[in-house]
Design an enzyme around this catalytic site. Structure first.
Site, mmCIF file in Angstrom:
data_model
loop_
_atom_site.group_PDB
_atom_site.id
_atom_site.type_symbol
_atom_site.label_atom_id
_atom_site.label_comp_id
_atom_site.label_asym_id
_atom_site.label_seq_id
_atom_site.Cartn_x
_atom_site.Cartn_y
_atom_site.Cartn_z
ATOM 1 N N ASN A 45 0.817 -1.190 0.081
ATOM 2 C CA ASN A 45 0.021 -0.230 0.016
ATOM 3 C C ASN A 45 0.933 1.230 0.104
ATOM 4 O OD1 ASN A 45 0.472 -1.017 2.702
ATOM 5 N ND2 ASN A 45 -1.074 0.270 3.703
ATOM 6 N N ILE A 46 0.332 2.163 -0.619
ATOM 7 C CA ILE A 46 1.052 3.661 -0.790
ATOM 8 C C ILE A 46 0.005 4.757 -0.506
ATOM 9 C CG2 ILE A 46 2.438 4.989 -2.400
ATOM 10 C CD1 ILE A 46 2.960 2.413 -4.229
ATOM 11 N N GLU A 47 0.427 5.383 0.677
ATOM 12 C CA GLU A 47 -0.573 6.280 0.914
ATOM 13 C C GLU A 47 -0.290 7.905 0.456
ATOM 14 O OE1 GLU A 47 -1.604 4.463 5.546
ATOM 15 O OE2 GLU A 47 -0.206 6.175 5.407
ATOM 16 N N CYS A 56 -4.056 0.756 -2.250
ATOM 17 C CA CYS A 56 -3.963 -0.437 -1.668
ATOM 18 C C CYS A 56 -2.959 -1.592 -2.148
ATOM 19 C CB CYS A 56 -5.185 -1.365 -1.114
ATOM 20 S SG CYS A 56 -6.266 -0.397 -0.573
ATOM 21 N N GLU A 58 -3.333 -4.757 -2.634
ATOM 22 C CA GLU A 58 -3.776 -5.672 -3.654
ATOM 23 C C GLU A 58 -4.091 -5.153 -5.149
ATOM 24 O OE1 GLU A 58 -4.739 -4.720 -0.602
ATOM 25 O OE2 GLU A 58 -6.206 -6.238 0.218
ATOM 26 N N CYS A 89 -10.296 -4.310 1.396
ATOM 27 C CA CYS A 89 -11.390 -3.360 1.378
ATOM 28 C C CYS A 89 -12.197 -3.439 0.229
ATOM 29 C CB CYS A 89 -10.535 -1.912 1.490
ATOM 30 S SG CYS A 89 -9.920 -1.576 -0.188
ATOM 31 N N CYS A 92 -10.518 -3.030 -3.243
ATOM 32 C CA CYS A 92 -9.752 -4.019 -3.882
ATOM 33 C C CYS A 92 -10.684 -5.159 -3.857
ATOM 34 C CB CYS A 92 -8.918 -4.444 -2.673
ATOM 35 S SG CYS A 92 -7.461 -3.176 -2.342
#
Length: 134
Positions: A45-47, A56, A58, A89, A92
């Site tokens: 995941n990359i915020e 996310c 996935e 989530c 995803c």
């Protein structure tokens, strides 16, 4: 899916936890995606400070594979630092329904080694797909 492949996929997903960019939530997630040809794509995941722009693990793995021309998928592993096996989530789950067959196996895990194998159909029953757009 044999046990050695599963172990490799879990290890790859777990390694991705260290690559996650999570300065806001401090909630790393890793994923590894196996194609039917045996290629493995990983993701984390990359915020972003604008939370809606966060991606996310996935979806990172899926989009990476699709962007490389892959369309035939066999197995997805998702892991995180959760009490039980991690749960994807809704976004995803919808992307999984778009790119994976309903019967495709998805292994949900955590750092404690707990596992729950499920399918795309079980994760998103009644998924909205391209068939609904006719």
């Amino acid at each position: 899916m044999n046990e050695n492949q599963e172990i490799k996929l879990i290890r790859t997903a777990t390694d991705m936890l260290e690559r996650a960019y999570v300065p806001y939530s401090k909630f790393p997630v890793g994923a590894s995606l196996l194609t039917k040809e045996g290629t493995v794509y990983s993701g984390c995941n990359i915020e972003n400070a604008s939370f809606g722009l966060t991606n996310c693990a996935e979806r990172t793995a899926i989009f990476k594979a699709v962007s490389e021309g892959e369309k035939n998928f066999e197995y997805l592993v998702v892991t995180g630092d959760t009490d039980g096996p991690i749960s994807p989530c809704g976004a995803c789950r919808q992307v999984m329904a778009e790119f994976f067959s309903p019967e495709m196996k998805v292994l949900l895990t955590n750092r404690k080694g707990q596992k729950q194998e499920t399918t795309v159909q079980e994760l998103l029953p009644g998924a909205f797909t391209s068939k609904d757009m006719v």
